[in-house]
Enzyme design. Structure first.
Site, PDB file in Angstrom:
ATOM      1  N   GLU A  38     -93.842  69.445  39.590  1.00 45.17           N
ATOM      2  CA  GLU A  38     -94.173  69.876  40.946  1.00 45.17           C
ATOM      3  C   GLU A  38     -93.510  71.173  41.425  1.00 45.17           C
ATOM      4  O   GLU A  38     -92.769  71.168  42.418  1.00 45.17           O
ATOM      5  CB  GLU A  38     -93.879  68.743  41.927  1.00 45.17           C
ATOM      6  CG  GLU A  38     -94.788  67.551  41.704  1.00 45.17           C
ATOM      7  CD  GLU A  38     -94.696  66.485  42.786  1.00 45.17           C
ATOM      8  OE1 GLU A  38     -93.771  66.557  43.627  1.00 45.17           O
ATOM      9  OE2 GLU A  38     -95.548  65.582  42.781  1.00 45.17           O
TER      10      GLU A  38
ATOM     11  N   GLU B 249     -99.210  62.204  37.954  1.00 48.77           N
ATOM     12  CA  GLU B 249     -98.712  61.434  39.102  1.00 48.77           C
ATOM     13  C   GLU B 249     -99.846  61.160  40.072  1.00 48.77           C
ATOM     14  O   GLU B 249    -100.560  62.070  40.490  1.00 48.77           O
ATOM     15  CB  GLU B 249     -97.594  62.165  39.852  1.00 48.77           C
ATOM     16  CG  GLU B 249     -96.213  61.966  39.296  1.00 48.77           C
ATOM     17  CD  GLU B 249     -95.115  62.471  40.238  1.00 48.77           C
ATOM     18  OE1 GLU B 249     -95.273  62.320  41.472  1.00 48.77           O
ATOM     19  OE2 GLU B 249     -94.129  63.022  39.734  1.00 48.77           O
TER      20      GLU B 249
END
Length: 390
Positions: A212, A323
């Site tokens: 991320e 995710e």
């Protein structure tokens, strides 16, 4: 009046039909079971039928328990994978890349627990500061022994799974962005060169080079950092492994096609071709895409379709949804099931998923998938994840 009535009935019936990629059947489904023209109601699993492109009968049946066909994997691409994140070694990593802790070891028994149900991929996050306590320094042998213990437990869990080694630092070290005020590309690549050297002989390892990245001032500079790591991994002798390339905006699947994607598709692989370079995307289902709420407000199918279109338009590339997740609530049972079924039906482009999260999380965590003390699974797992495993 009669003509008007017939027209109105026809319009009503058309409106009731399900759109392409919408749900059209499955266990407990009470909605319409017909699809718009050009789509076929196809059984993805017992729980979820989906309107997929085609021209056959548009009425759902209840006899099939799986897809009518398996998407063709691009040459050298990743076959369909489905699994779970095993969190713990990332605990206390903040979104600014700072860290103050020791990490928690995921319970070893969970690997075999999930593998026995069909899981064929695990993602194991870790803090950069645990692996190399000094930026650009050597791997800490004590921590590596702990971490590798989990990796080996996953690899030997019985399903011959893939294992993602996930650097969970948000493109940062202690608040500073890689090559944009923080660690140099050489320091970042040094970590992966060392890790790759240790796993170069195991082709079931996947290198998740950064979790991320977000608020990155210069995307081109970030893409150059990604290229530096790809080069370092291959130079270390790890030439058979897949590498996950993350974009920006928290690895957003929604932002990828218009933000980092157009530049990341230009990253090259010294090992040849690009089939081993998989794009790393995330997408949650709650109201603000944060993965912090128990309820789901979207199934992300339209987002995933846009991503598929982008991947196909750029050389039939692949992404991995590493995710996603939701709470143990009825809205998430439906929405996550729909999302994962779409991924499974389009696994030639989105190769699979690892749902967040089990491992060292306890069973009170909002998005927990950690099995209960008696060995039973969370409802979200049984209702939405397990039906969509390979």
């Amino acid at each position: 009046m009669k003509s008007l009535f017939v027209a109105l009935v026809s319009i009503s019936c058309a409106l009731a039909q399900q759109a392409i990629y919408a749900q059209c059947g499955g266990t407990d489904w009470t909605g319409d079971k017909t699809c718009v023209t050009g789509a076929v109601c196809t059984a993805v699993n017992d729980y979820y039928y989906q309107c997929l492109p085609g021209t056959a009968s548009t009425t759902a049946t209840t006899t099939s328990s799986g897809p009518t066909s398996t998407p063709t994997v691009p040459a050298g691409g990743l076959p369909f994978v489905g699994g779970v994140n095993m969190a713990g070694y990332d605990f206390t990593v903040a979104t600014d890349g700072s860290f103050n802790g020791t990490g928690s070891t995921p319970p070893v028994e969970q690997f075999s627990h999930f593998a026995q149900q069909g899981v064929n991929i695990f993602r194991i996050p870790f803090a950069w500061q645990l692996m190399t306590p000094t930026v650009g320094g050597n791997i800490d042998s004590g921590f590596f022994s702990r971490y590798d213990g989990s990796v080996q437990a996953a690899l030997n869990s019985g399903s011959s799974p893939w294992v993602i080694l996930d650097l969970h630092n948000y493109a940062r070290w202690n608040g500073q962005i890689i090559s944009q005020g923080g660690p140099t590309d050489a320091q970042y690549a040094s970590l992966w060169s060392q890790v790759a050297a240790k796993y170069k002989d195991n082709s079931k390892i996947i290198f998740g080079i950064m979790n991320e990245p977000h608020d990155v001032p210069n995307i081109s500079t970030w893409v150059a950092s990604v290229q530096a790591v790809v080069d370092a991994i291959r130079a270390a002798g790890a030439t058979s492994q897949y590498i996950l390339l993350p974009g920006s905006s928290w690895s957003s699947a929604q932002a990828f096609p218009t933000e980092a994607g157009p530049q990341l598709v230009k990253v090259t692989d010294p090992a040849g071709g690009n089939s081993k370079l998989i794009f790393d995307v995330h997408k949650y289902l709650d109201s603000d895409n944060s993965g912090t709420h128990p309820d789901c407000t979207t199934d992300n199918v339209s987002v995933m379709q846009t991503l598929v279109d982008f991947l196909k338009a750029n050389g039939n590339r692949q992404a991995l949804l590493s995710e996603t997740g939701g709470g143990n609530t009825s809205s998430c049972f439906t929405a996550l099931n729909s999302e994962l079924a779409f991924v499974k039906a389009n696994s030639d482009s989105i190769a699979g998923f690892t749902v967040w999260s089990a491992g060292a999380f306890d069973t009170t965590y909002t998005l927990t998938l950690t099995p209960n003390a008696d060995g039973s699974d969370q409802p979200l797992w049984t209702q939405a994840v397990r039906p969509n495993l390979p």
